[in-house]
Design a protein around this motif. Sequence first.
Motif, PDB file in Angstrom:
ATOM      1  N   ILE A 191       2.931  11.373 -27.534  1.00  0.00           N
ATOM      2  CA  ILE A 191       3.474  10.028 -27.280  1.00  0.00           C
ATOM      3  C   ILE A 191       3.711   9.855 -25.776  1.00  0.00           C
ATOM      4  N   CYS A 192       4.276  10.888 -25.167  1.00  0.00           N
ATOM      5  CA  CYS A 192       4.528  10.789 -23.721  1.00  0.00           C
ATOM      6  C   CYS A 192       3.212  10.789 -22.937  1.00  0.00           C
ATOM      7  N   LEU A 193       2.224  11.543 -23.403  1.00  0.00           N
ATOM      8  CA  LEU A 193       0.920  11.516 -22.719  1.00  0.00           C
ATOM      9  C   LEU A 193       0.313  10.119 -22.778  1.00  0.00           C
ATOM     10  N   ALA A 194       0.450   9.460 -23.919  1.00  0.00           N
ATOM     11  CA  ALA A 194      -0.096   8.098 -24.026  1.00  0.00           C
ATOM     12  C   ALA A 194       0.591   7.172 -23.023  1.00  0.00           C
ATOM     13  N   SER A 195       1.895   7.347 -22.853  1.00  0.00           N
ATOM     14  CA  SER A 195       2.594   6.475 -21.881  1.00  0.00           C
ATOM     15  C   SER A 195       2.169   6.811 -20.452  1.00  0.00           C
ATOM     16  N   GLN A 196       1.928   8.094 -20.183  1.00  0.00           N
ATOM     17  CA  GLN A 196       1.459   8.486 -18.843  1.00  0.00           C
ATOM     18  C   GLN A 196       0.081   7.862 -18.575  1.00  0.00           C
ATOM     19  N   ALA A 197      -0.777   7.859 -19.593  1.00  0.00           N
ATOM     20  CA  ALA A 197      -2.118   7.276 -19.429  1.00  0.00           C
ATOM     21  C   ALA A 197      -2.028   5.769 -19.188  1.00  0.00           C
ATOM     22  N   ALA A 198      -1.129   5.104 -19.892  1.00  0.00           N
ATOM     23  CA  ALA A 198      -0.974   3.659 -19.674  1.00  0.00           C
ATOM     24  C   ALA A 198      -0.489   3.390 -18.251  1.00  0.00           C
ATOM     25  N   GLY A 199       0.452   4.204 -17.776  1.00  0.00           N
ATOM     26  CA  GLY A 199       0.940   4.049 -16.399  1.00  0.00           C
ATOM     27  C   GLY A 199      -0.181   4.298 -15.399  1.00  0.00           C
ATOM     28  N   ALA A 200      -0.975   5.328 -15.645  1.00  0.00           N
ATOM     29  CA  ALA A 200      -2.117   5.617 -14.751  1.00  0.00           C
ATOM     30  C   ALA A 200      -3.060   4.419 -14.722  1.00  0.00           C
ATOM     31  N   GLY A 201      -3.265   3.807 -15.885  1.00  0.00           N
ATOM     32  CA  GLY A 201      -4.132   2.631 -15.958  1.00  0.00           C
ATOM     33  C   GLY A 201      -3.555   1.465 -15.169  1.00  0.00           C
ATOM     34  N   PHE A 202      -2.259   1.220 -15.311  1.00  0.00           N
ATOM     35  CA  PHE A 202      -1.626   0.106 -14.588  1.00  0.00           C
ATOM     36  C   PHE A 202      -1.800   0.253 -13.077  1.00  0.00           C
ATOM     37  N   PHE A 203      -1.709   1.491 -12.602  1.00  0.00           N
ATOM     38  CA  PHE A 203      -1.683   1.695 -11.154  1.00  0.00           C
ATOM     39  C   PHE A 203      -2.992   2.288 -10.614  1.00  0.00           C
ATOM     40  N   GLY A 204      -4.047   2.247 -11.422  1.00  0.00           N
ATOM     41  CA  GLY A 204      -5.374   2.599 -10.930  1.00  0.00           C
ATOM     42  C   GLY A 204      -5.555   4.069 -10.582  1.00  0.00           C
ATOM     43  N   VAL A 205      -4.938   4.964 -11.360  1.00  0.00           N
ATOM     44  CA  VAL A 205      -5.149   6.401 -11.129  1.00  0.00           C
ATOM     45  C   VAL A 205      -6.333   6.858 -11.987  1.00  0.00           C
ATOM     46  N   PRO A 251       0.822  -1.223   0.000  1.00  0.00           N
ATOM     47  CA  PRO A 251       0.000   0.000   0.000  1.00  0.00           C
ATOM     48  C   PRO A 251       0.855   1.272   0.000  1.00  0.00           C
ATOM     49  N   ALA A 252       1.953   1.268   0.726  1.00  0.00           N
ATOM     50  CA  ALA A 252       2.805   2.472   0.752  1.00  0.00           C
ATOM     51  C   ALA A 252       3.462   2.687  -0.613  1.00  0.00           C
ATOM     52  N   ARG A 253       3.863   1.594  -1.238  1.00  0.00           N
ATOM     53  CA  ARG A 253       4.489   1.727  -2.567  1.00  0.00           C
ATOM     54  C   ARG A 253       3.478   2.244  -3.589  1.00  0.00           C
ATOM     55  N   LEU A 254       2.248   1.748  -3.483  1.00  0.00           N
ATOM     56  CA  LEU A 254       1.207   2.195  -4.402  1.00  0.00           C
ATOM     57  C   LEU A 254       0.883   3.676  -4.177  1.00  0.00           C
ATOM     58  N   LYS A 255       0.914   4.073  -2.897  1.00  0.00           N
ATOM     59  CA  LYS A 255       0.655   5.481  -2.571  1.00  0.00           C
ATOM     60  C   LYS A 255       1.723   6.368  -3.230  1.00  0.00           C
ATOM     61  N   TRP A 256       2.975   5.944  -3.141  1.00  0.00           N
ATOM     62  CA  TRP A 256       4.102   6.658  -3.766  1.00  0.00           C
ATOM     63  C   TRP A 256       3.848   6.804  -5.270  1.00  0.00           C
ATOM     64  N   ILE A 257       3.569   5.677  -5.906  1.00  0.00           N
ATOM     65  CA  ILE A 257       3.414   5.676  -7.368  1.00  0.00           C
ATOM     66  C   ILE A 257       2.266   6.584  -7.786  1.00  0.00           C
ATOM     67  N   ARG A 258       1.119   6.417  -7.121  1.00  0.00           N
ATOM     68  CA  ARG A 258      -0.064   7.218  -7.506  1.00  0.00           C
ATOM     69  C   ARG A 258       0.180   8.701  -7.264  1.00  0.00           C
ATOM     70  N   HIS A 259       0.895   9.014  -6.194  1.00  0.00           N
ATOM     71  CA  HIS A 259       1.203  10.414  -5.891  1.00  0.00           C
ATOM     72  C   HIS A 259       1.965  11.058  -7.041  1.00  0.00           C
ATOM     73  N   TRP A 260       3.024  10.383  -7.524  1.00  0.00           N
ATOM     74  CA  TRP A 260       3.880  11.012  -8.544  1.00  0.00           C
ATOM     75  C   TRP A 260       3.213  11.020  -9.908  1.00  0.00           C
ATOM     76  N   ILE A 261       2.351  10.027 -10.158  1.00  0.00           N
ATOM     77  CA  ILE A 261       1.585  10.069 -11.418  1.00  0.00           C
ATOM     78  C   ILE A 261       0.624  11.261 -11.376  1.00  0.00           C
ATOM     79  N   ALA A 262      -0.085  11.428 -10.256  1.00  0.00           N
ATOM     80  CA  ALA A 262      -1.095  12.488 -10.149  1.00  0.00           C
ATOM     81  C   ALA A 262      -0.452  13.878 -10.164  1.00  0.00           C
TER      82      ALA A 262
END
Length: 217
Positions: free
Chosen positions: A166-180, A125-136
């Motif tokens: 292209i970079c926005l598409a990769s950001q969206a895929a990352g957001a999808g992977f991590f449930g943002v 959960p802490a790792r997911l919080k980190w990831i979602r924070h930096w994506i958001a």
Amino acid sequence: MKLFSFWRSLATYRVRIALNLKGLKPEVVSIDLIKGDQRTPAFKAVNPQMVIPALVDGEGPVLFQSLAIMEYLDEVHPHPPLLPTDPRARAFVRGIAQIVACDSHPLLVPRIRAYLENELKLDEPARLKWIRHWIAEALDAIETHLAHDGMTGRFCCGEQPTIGDICLASQAAGAGFFGVDLKPYPTFARVVDACMQIEAFAAAHPLKQPGAPVSHQ
Ligand SMILES: N[C@@H](CCC(=O)N[C@@H](CS)C(=O)NCC(=O)O)C(=O)O
């Protein structure tokens, strides 16, 4: 041309889109990031940083770093262009691209996640919080630029897809992977939707690559 790739690599996704837009079809060599192929001596000899993408084009030394590879491809194969011609528009596109590729994505890559887990002993959960924070954080900044800088049309800058998209598409895929949730970022979501209607983007998506699961969190 030989591309070192893995289905879920967001940086390689960027290069796959650029290659598709240019109509280039390299041989693809899979580097399984889950098994740790990137840390083998054989791959370290290809890319000393032990990350993908890496692109070998002819006899020259390996090309590395997705932004540098995309600009190389654009210079060697100028049509269709991946950067606008106007200096301010080029700076805008590069700025958007760098928010993703230099400031957000580097905080989520496997070696960072492994360090959080194994060295800093953060639980999932802490790792997911980190990831979602930096994506958001990145999405907040991107949304503000897209909605307020007066540069954005169908795509992040005007009417043609660029390295920024292209970079926005990769950001969206990352957001999808991590449930943002993308609802707070409507301009971002609209631009990504426009990108995903282009086959070069859709076909390059991580979940369309060999080895990808049917869906992935
Ligand atoms: N800034 C680099 C990022 C390269 C990178 O970190 N790639 C990830 C996959 S998206 C990787 O290979 N990670 C291996 C690891 O972290 O061990 C780029 O844009 O090319």
